[in-house]
Scaffold this motif. Structure first.
Motif, PDB file in Angstrom:
ATOM      1  N   TRP A  34      25.336  48.818  67.917  1.00 11.76           N
ATOM      2  CA  TRP A  34      25.508  48.985  66.471  1.00 11.76           C
ATOM      3  C   TRP A  34      26.330  50.238  66.198  1.00 11.76           C
ATOM      4  O   TRP A  34      26.374  51.147  67.021  1.00 11.76           O
ATOM      5  N   ALA A  36      27.372  53.879  65.211  1.00 11.81           N
ATOM      6  CA  ALA A  36      26.588  55.112  65.356  1.00 11.81           C
ATOM      7  C   ALA A  36      25.918  55.505  64.045  1.00 11.81           C
ATOM      8  O   ALA A  36      26.508  55.377  62.969  1.00 11.81           O
ATOM      9  N   SER A  37      24.673  55.944  64.139  1.00 14.49           N
ATOM     10  CA  SER A  37      23.887  56.460  63.003  1.00 14.49           C
ATOM     11  C   SER A  37      23.715  55.442  61.878  1.00 14.49           C
ATOM     12  O   SER A  37      23.740  55.798  60.704  1.00 14.49           O
ATOM     13  N   THR A  38      23.575  54.166  62.215  1.00 11.41           N
ATOM     14  CA  THR A  38      23.355  53.144  61.191  1.00 11.41           C
ATOM     15  C   THR A  38      22.090  52.353  61.501  1.00 11.41           C
ATOM     16  O   THR A  38      21.610  52.362  62.626  1.00 11.41           O
ATOM     17  N   ASP A  39      21.588  51.679  60.486  1.00 11.91           N
ATOM     18  CA  ASP A  39      20.442  50.795  60.667  1.00 11.91           C
ATOM     19  C   ASP A  39      20.863  49.330  60.539  1.00 11.91           C
ATOM     20  O   ASP A  39      20.067  48.471  60.225  1.00 11.91           O
TER      21      ASP A  39
END
Length: 81
Positions: A34, A36-39
């Motif tokens: 996914w 970076a730094s995501t949900d």
């Protein structure tokens, strides 16, 4: 008839109607990590057509999906009464 016609599931984790995009959490869509730094795994386009929302399985700012990607339908959560 194939009993497993609809096997891939995605969960909507965010909707931005101003940008016309929906963020999806899903496994193994493209077998890549996914962002970076995501949900979420990716974002796709959402359209308001005559007051009804439609999702298009084409990533934001793209105009084609060579894999096809028909979205079969929606599943709504049950409301607590």
């Amino acid at each position: 008839m194939n009993a497993y016609r609809f096997g891939h599931v995605a969960v909507v984790v965010n909707v931005d109607l101003d940008k016309g995009e929906v963020a999806l959490a899903e496994e193994n869509y493209n077998n890549k990590p996914w962002p970076a730094s995501t949900d979420y795994s990716r974002k796709i386009q959402i359209f308001n057509i005559s007051g009804r929302y439609r999702l298009l399985d084409v990533e934001t700012l793209q105009n084609k999906n060579i894999e096809g990607g028909l979205i079969a339908g929606w599943v709504y959560p049950l409301l607590n009464k």
